[in-house]
Design a protein around this motif. Sequence first.
Motif, PDB file in Angstrom:
ATOM      1  N   LYS A 100       7.821   4.567   0.676  1.00  0.00           N
ATOM      2  CA  LYS A 100       9.227   4.428   1.054  1.00  0.00           C
ATOM      3  C   LYS A 100      10.136   4.416  -0.167  1.00  0.00           C
ATOM      4  N   LYS A 101       9.697   3.713  -1.219  1.00  0.00           N
ATOM      5  CA  LYS A 101      10.535   3.590  -2.411  1.00  0.00           C
ATOM      6  C   LYS A 101       9.649   3.438  -3.639  1.00  0.00           C
ATOM      7  N   ILE A 102      10.005   4.101  -4.756  1.00  0.00           N
ATOM      8  CA  ILE A 102       9.297   3.996  -6.031  1.00  0.00           C
ATOM      9  C   ILE A 102      10.259   3.408  -7.052  1.00  0.00           C
ATOM     10  N   TYR A 103       9.791   2.349  -7.772  1.00  0.00           N
ATOM     11  CA  TYR A 103      10.672   1.634  -8.694  1.00  0.00           C
ATOM     12  C   TYR A 103      10.294   1.832 -10.171  1.00  0.00           C
ATOM     13  N   VAL A 104       9.115   2.402 -10.478  1.00  0.00           N
ATOM     14  CA  VAL A 104       8.656   2.504 -11.866  1.00  0.00           C
ATOM     15  C   VAL A 104       8.270   3.939 -12.180  1.00  0.00           C
ATOM     16  N   GLU A 105       8.017   4.198 -13.455  1.00  0.00           N
ATOM     17  CA  GLU A 105       7.515   5.484 -13.910  1.00  0.00           C
ATOM     18  C   GLU A 105       6.566   5.256 -15.087  1.00  0.00           C
ATOM     19  N   ARG A 106       5.889   6.304 -15.511  1.00  0.00           N
ATOM     20  CA  ARG A 106       4.894   6.202 -16.579  1.00  0.00           C
ATOM     21  C   ARG A 106       5.543   5.724 -17.884  1.00  0.00           C
ATOM     22  N   ASP A 107       4.774   4.860 -18.624  1.00  0.00           N
ATOM     23  CA  ASP A 107       5.170   4.295 -19.921  1.00  0.00           C
ATOM     24  C   ASP A 107       6.339   3.308 -19.815  1.00  0.00           C
ATOM     25  N   GLN A 108       6.671   2.882 -18.609  1.00  0.00           N
ATOM     26  CA  GLN A 108       7.753   1.909 -18.434  1.00  0.00           C
ATOM     27  C   GLN A 108       7.230   0.497 -18.669  1.00  0.00           C
ATOM     28  N   GLN A 109       8.021  -0.326 -19.366  1.00  0.00           N
ATOM     29  CA  GLN A 109       7.697  -1.725 -19.570  1.00  0.00           C
ATOM     30  C   GLN A 109       8.096  -2.511 -18.321  1.00  0.00           C
ATOM     31  N   VAL A 110       7.190  -3.321 -17.810  1.00  0.00           N
ATOM     32  CA  VAL A 110       7.448  -4.085 -16.586  1.00  0.00           C
ATOM     33  C   VAL A 110       7.115  -5.552 -16.810  1.00  0.00           C
ATOM     34  N   THR A 111       7.761  -6.417 -16.012  1.00  0.00           N
ATOM     35  CA  THR A 111       7.524  -7.867 -16.091  1.00  0.00           C
ATOM     36  C   THR A 111       6.910  -8.345 -14.790  1.00  0.00           C
ATOM     37  N   GLN A 112       6.325  -9.530 -14.828  1.00  0.00           N
ATOM     38  CA  GLN A 112       5.634 -10.078 -13.661  1.00  0.00           C
ATOM     39  C   GLN A 112       6.617 -10.284 -12.506  1.00  0.00           C
ATOM     40  N   GLY A 113       6.187  -9.885 -11.308  1.00  0.00           N
ATOM     41  CA  GLY A 113       7.012 -10.012 -10.119  1.00  0.00           C
ATOM     42  C   GLY A 113       7.911  -8.838  -9.864  1.00  0.00           C
ATOM     43  N   GLU A 114       8.068  -7.952 -10.793  1.00  0.00           N
ATOM     44  CA  GLU A 114       8.937  -6.790 -10.633  1.00  0.00           C
ATOM     45  C   GLU A 114       8.323  -5.822  -9.620  1.00  0.00           C
ATOM     46  N   PRO A 115       9.141  -5.254  -8.701  1.00  0.00           N
ATOM     47  CA  PRO A 115       8.588  -4.337  -7.696  1.00  0.00           C
ATOM     48  C   PRO A 115       8.122  -3.019  -8.328  1.00  0.00           C
ATOM     49  N   ILE A 116       7.019  -2.522  -7.814  1.00  0.00           N
ATOM     50  CA  ILE A 116       6.466  -1.248  -8.286  1.00  0.00           C
ATOM     51  C   ILE A 116       6.790  -0.146  -7.296  1.00  0.00           C
ATOM     52  N   MET A 117       6.444  -0.375  -6.037  1.00  0.00           N
ATOM     53  CA  MET A 117       6.792   0.585  -4.993  1.00  0.00           C
ATOM     54  C   MET A 117       6.727  -0.123  -3.648  1.00  0.00           C
ATOM     55  N   GLU A 118       7.405   0.460  -2.669  1.00  0.00           N
ATOM     56  CA  GLU A 118       7.461  -0.081  -1.319  1.00  0.00           C
ATOM     57  C   GLU A 118       6.818   0.924  -0.381  1.00  0.00           C
ATOM     58  N   LEU A 119       5.865   0.420   0.401  1.00  0.00           N
ATOM     59  CA  LEU A 119       5.134   1.268   1.330  1.00  0.00           C
ATOM     60  C   LEU A 119       5.425   0.832   2.759  1.00  0.00           C
ATOM     61  N   VAL A 120       5.316   1.752   3.681  1.00  0.00           N
ATOM     62  CA  VAL A 120       5.460   1.435   5.103  1.00  0.00           C
ATOM     63  C   VAL A 120       4.300   2.061   5.860  1.00  0.00           C
ATOM     64  N   SER A 121       3.858   1.313   6.879  1.00  0.00           N
ATOM     65  CA  SER A 121       2.785   1.811   7.732  1.00  0.00           C
ATOM     66  C   SER A 121       3.274   1.794   9.169  1.00  0.00           C
ATOM     67  N   PRO A 122       3.601   2.939   9.743  1.00  0.00           N
ATOM     68  CA  PRO A 122       4.089   2.976  11.127  1.00  0.00           C
ATOM     69  C   PRO A 122       3.117   2.313  12.102  1.00  0.00           C
ATOM     70  N   GLN A 123       1.839   2.522  11.903  1.00  0.00           N
ATOM     71  CA  GLN A 123       0.853   1.941  12.800  1.00  0.00           C
ATOM     72  C   GLN A 123       0.855   0.419  12.690  1.00  0.00           C
ATOM     73  N   LEU A 124       0.918  -0.071  11.429  1.00  0.00           N
ATOM     74  CA  LEU A 124       0.938  -1.516  11.225  1.00  0.00           C
ATOM     75  C   LEU A 124       2.216  -2.130  11.805  1.00  0.00           C
ATOM     76  N   SER A 125       3.348  -1.479  11.585  1.00  0.00           N
ATOM     77  CA  SER A 125       4.616  -1.983  12.130  1.00  0.00           C
ATOM     78  C   SER A 125       4.570  -2.019  13.651  1.00  0.00           C
ATOM     79  N   HIS A 126       3.964  -0.993  14.250  1.00  0.00           N
ATOM     80  CA  HIS A 126       3.829  -0.958  15.707  1.00  0.00           C
ATOM     81  C   HIS A 126       2.956  -2.108  16.193  1.00  0.00           C
ATOM     82  N   GLU A 127       1.847  -2.390  15.490  1.00  0.00           N
ATOM     83  CA  GLU A 127       0.962  -3.480  15.882  1.00  0.00           C
ATOM     84  C   GLU A 127       1.677  -4.824  15.765  1.00  0.00           C
ATOM     85  N   VAL A 128       2.452  -5.019  14.703  1.00  0.00           N
ATOM     86  CA  VAL A 128       3.175  -6.277  14.526  1.00  0.00           C
ATOM     87  C   VAL A 128       4.210  -6.458  15.636  1.00  0.00           C
ATOM     88  N   LEU A 129       4.935  -5.393  15.946  1.00  0.00           N
ATOM     89  CA  LEU A 129       5.945  -5.454  17.004  1.00  0.00           C
ATOM     90  C   LEU A 129       5.304  -5.751  18.351  1.00  0.00           C
TER      91      LEU A 129
END
Length: 708
Positions: free
Chosen positions: A466-495
């Motif tokens: 769904k969303k990508i927040y980093v790229e190669r050779d990027q400096q990152v800190t703890q807790g920083e988002p890397i990417m956001e994924l969605v699973s339609p099947q999982l969302s359907h099961e939760v609903l």
Amino acid sequence: MAELIADDKPLPLFRKDLELFEGPIESDGSPTFNLYDPVKAKYFKLSWPESLIVQHLKQGMTLDELHQYISEKTTLKVSKDEIKFFFIDAFRHDLLAVMKSPDYYEQIHDSKDMGVLKWLLFNYLYIRLPLVNPDPFLSKTINFVRPLGSKIAFAIYGFLSLVGILLLLTRFSEFISTFTYFFNFEGIILYAVAISCVKVIHELSHAYTAKNYGVYVPSMGIALIVLWPVLYTDVTDGWKLKNRRERFFISAAGIIAELIVAGLCTIGWYYSPKGIVQSIFFVIASITWVSTLVINLNPAIRFDGYYILGDLWGIDNLQHRAFNVTRWKLREWLLGLKTPPPEERLTHQRITGMIVYSIYTWIYRVFLYTAIALFVYYKFTKALGVFLFCLEIAVFLIWPISSEIRALASLKQYLQTNPRMMFTVTLILAALGWFIIPLPHVEKFPAITTPVEQQLIYVPIDSVVKKIYVERDQQVTQGEPIMELVSPQLSHEVLKLDYEKKILEKQIYLLSFYDSDRAYIPERRAKLSSNNERLYGLKSKKKELDVNVNVPGTVYLWDQELKEGMFLAKDTIVGKIANTKQIEVIAFIPEVDAHIISKDQEITFRVPSTNDLFPGKVVSINPVREVTLQYFPLASVYKGDLPVSKDPQTGQLRMVESYYTVKIELETPEAQLRFGQTGVIEVQGPWRSKLGSLFQSIMRIFWRESGV
């Protein structure tokens, strides 16, 4: 024997069934002769003086009388010692008409009786099995075959073969690439049939050529070369021919026939359309070119090339004589030993050729036997392969050395201290000392640099980016988002579970109003509890779809093709994060050397590409051996040092031998090292000799393969 050739006693006569034939003229113009023993079906080459002894010996002659007769009737000067030595040698080969004691024959029998096992050890490389006597058939059909060997026929053959070679050069890459299409069971069968047909032509060419020169061909059959069957033709009676040119053509006939077949089949392959006919032409042409140029022409083994070279050089029994000349020269070069040459009329050119041939033959034999041992080791049984290696050491090292020591003992009258001898002895003692005496040594083990802490960025379940927040050779800190994924099947099961939860809660609420319905409340509460557990698990999985940084550092590995909206399967690895300033080394230690590694032990990590050294120490040792290899650069399938096999289904690299991993902390790794650099760790090992190490390696293989 000494009493039979005393000066005042009649000399023993030669056996009456022996036959003497004129041999080829030597390079210096002197004649040679061949003495044929029909009992043993064996030929003995005689020099000109030796032939005179056989021809002029008469009944009742003493040594003095024979010596005087030869001196008066011929221009040769033969000493009495030479005559005496010749009679001793003839007695040893049973060429004299004298009775020998039963004890003598019993002693000879015992010396030759080696038993089945010992016979196989010395003869497993080449065994002959005669099958038929082809001479009557050859005599009846020789006139039909002679036109095929005429000058006109050979002119046609030569022209066509030359055309075939020229055509082959124009499509050589296509010809070579065709080999791969026959690496299957049907291809092997086709090759076997082609080899059989070509070899029949090869052997018949030897036989008909020999018959054309009046040579008797007593047998044709099968020879087992390392238990692999090949055809052979016995043309030993070619020794009766005086003309070396005729003997040369007998030896070369098979090769010439194969080259003709190869040339004709190459033309057939070039002009025939793709299909079974072209395949047959290719198989015959390819196997003929290879077998002729690589095997038959090789003078190191007693095939056609050996006899061709002997006839070209004018040296009969080339291998034995070349080895004798080489030993004589080596004694002179290494020990300064001035002994008489093993034969007369040795020119500098002939000595050089014999030495080169001997060294080439010895090296070829070592490689051939080693290849056989390796083939047995990897394809059959490793214990037998190791046994063959030990046999090679005995045959090519221990046996020649012991034989040379015995020979030097018989030449002690020529042994005198000289600079060459002192240098050679010093060198041998130094080599033995280096091999036998225990010395300190450094052990080296394969290793690779890895980050102390790293985060493997992977997809927890099948999902869409769904969303990508980093790229190669990027400096990152703890807790920083890397990417956001969605699973339609999982969302359907939760609903779905959310709706089921609300329904169950409503049912429990309504059932509580009536006493008759309250009995159903426990069942609904149990379903609600199960629903809540499943819902909690799915929501936990849904939280995992928000991939965050757990290890601060640099994104040193990232899938550059990753895009928003892309579907990713479960466990797909998309990147890695690590602190580039915190590097450690993982080393792989064989089980047999694990005892020399201990915690806090100082080591040195060496990078072969730069030869840089990095000191460090062992911080931990994994007590469980590695089953799979995670570091591809160390794998043997990728030209690494660790033997592995690749699982064709999972792609995993499985360790072939037992290794344990050792974690090593370096003092200053951040200066020049990076992740994934391969090298070796160097550890000071215990005092040990090369001989001890070799013995231990052999014993480990024997114990492992025996299953004990």
